[in-house]
Design an enzyme around this catalytic site. Sequence first.
Site, mmCIF file in Angstrom:
data_model
loop_
_atom_site.group_PDB
_atom_site.id
_atom_site.type_symbol
_atom_site.label_atom_id
_atom_site.label_comp_id
_atom_site.label_asym_id
_atom_site.label_seq_id
_atom_site.Cartn_x
_atom_site.Cartn_y
_atom_site.Cartn_z
ATOM 1 N N ASP A 52 37.877 32.151 36.814
ATOM 2 C CA ASP A 52 36.827 31.889 35.367
ATOM 3 C C ASP A 52 35.531 32.041 35.827
ATOM 4 O O ASP A 52 34.916 32.095 36.897
ATOM 5 C CB ASP A 52 36.989 30.787 35.115
ATOM 6 C CG ASP A 52 38.402 30.446 34.291
ATOM 7 O OD1 ASP A 52 39.085 31.256 33.920
ATOM 8 O OD2 ASP A 52 39.301 29.002 34.057
ATOM 9 N N TYR A 110 43.686 26.709 46.361
ATOM 10 C CA TYR A 110 42.524 26.255 45.583
ATOM 11 C C TYR A 110 42.170 24.895 45.718
ATOM 12 O O TYR A 110 42.462 23.974 46.716
ATOM 13 C CB TYR A 110 42.635 26.139 44.716
ATOM 14 C CG TYR A 110 42.869 27.328 43.460
ATOM 15 C CD1 TYR A 110 41.557 27.713 43.184
ATOM 16 C CD2 TYR A 110 44.257 27.578 43.170
ATOM 17 C CE1 TYR A 110 42.557 29.221 42.063
ATOM 18 C CE2 TYR A 110 44.904 28.659 42.920
ATOM 19 C CZ TYR A 110 43.591 29.460 42.121
ATOM 20 O OH TYR A 110 44.285 30.669 41.495
#
Lengths: 257, 257
Positions: A52, A110
């Site tokens: 994103d 992540y």
Amino acid sequence: MRGVLLELAYDGTAFHGWAAQSSARTVQDTLRGAILAIDPRASPLRGASRTDAGVHAEGQVAAFDTELDIPARGWALGLNKHLPDDIAVRGARAVPPAFAPRFAARSKRYRYRVLLDPVRDPYWHARAWRLPGIDVAAMVLEAEAALGTHDFAAFRSSRDERASTVRTLTRVEVGREADPRLISVIVEGNAFLYNMVRILVGTMCDVARRRLHPGAVARCIQAGDRRQAGTTAPAHGLVLEQIDLVLPEGAGHPWPR
Amino acid sequence: MRGVLLELAYDGTAFHGWAAQSSARTVQDTLRGAILAIDPRASPLRGASRTDAGVHAEGQVAAFDTELDIPARGWALGLNKHLPDDIAVRGARAVPPAFAPRFAARSKRYRYRVLLDPVRDPYWHARAWRLPGIDVAAMVLEAEAALGTHDFAAFRSSRDERASTVRTLTRVEVGREADPRLISVIVEGNAFLYNMVRILVGTMCDVARRRLHPGAVARCIQAGDRRQAGTTAPAHGLVLEQIDLVLPEGAGHPWPR
């Protein structure tokens, strides 16, 4: 025709995410521009993961095909000359043409950074979510509930329409960094739903700041209802650190090394 | 009239340094603008240290005078609302009016970061000087020569015209950070000449990358000749970490705590 696999790092601050857009600066378009400057006939890019706007990457991967006979190292050095400062090719190797990293990803890791500092810190502004005074121990308990194979339907954006919402998280760890004002949530798994890491971390943090009762992650997994989960943690705290690929037969040696 | 002492952090990337300029965005002007939004009659700012364009700060200090009866905490919170993301007030306390931090500074500590990575890294681009393959052990020897009281005439910009060039460095340390690709040079002293830290670190690095012979720092101190010293290390690797002040009588309690 030959394939080139790239490992990429970028500071997501000034990008509108990975995926190409006609009207905004994206990582995919920027990288594509650098590739076309070297080979105007190169194929489109095939990325492993859409990040994103604002999300950073240390280990994004993407592949493309070319007719040019340039070794992986040559592509890496050449592209780094054409790329702006906020994106770099960190690694490269030859792969068979049409190799699709997205379908070869075995796991992704992540890191989400939370800054506990009660005062604003310009150094971390674009790289950590500032939440002073939260109960870090409470996050550890929520993290344990997320570990393993579950239906993560509650932890996806309404824009995600994939049929199956069962995913496996092999690592969900909350830890202090060298700078004691920072905590990191490491999340590793085989695949992720859209916004899954950000909604999971946001829910953990909502418990840690007493907006949700302890046990929220376990309850959301059971209920499968997005409305019960917490805040979507802001993009700028998230880093896509690593993607583990099952390499195809015929892949070349990695650069560097 | 009362004085307010501020501790400041800023990401120097988008600033043309500390000192006010008519045509460019500077830290002093930006902070002054935020102060004037609260008190249009506040005095000009008195900074402790001029930082160059691109240099970062975690512990810059500056003072101003005001007639308003606002506690230090109120100034800090109020200013942080008016300041952009790349600058923050990290601390504040009341001081007598006309207090001049520049003349109250007992010592300053700087950190210079060098990135050893052979490949470009967007994360560190604006925060470390990338010099792969350098001989870190050689820097340690150069650092030892700089420690103590010396004539640092060779380590100042030609724009510096101060009469005395004798300064005392109480700490010059080369060390690895938690990320093993990074080394930090910590330099602490009572006062500094213009560009002194950057020329000192640049000379140390020139030895480490074999552009100058070992012993360069000691030879430059002896010769007192800027032309024998090395490169001025780029601004973006430098952080002004802390300034130790001799506080005046009547100074208030610090915020936070």
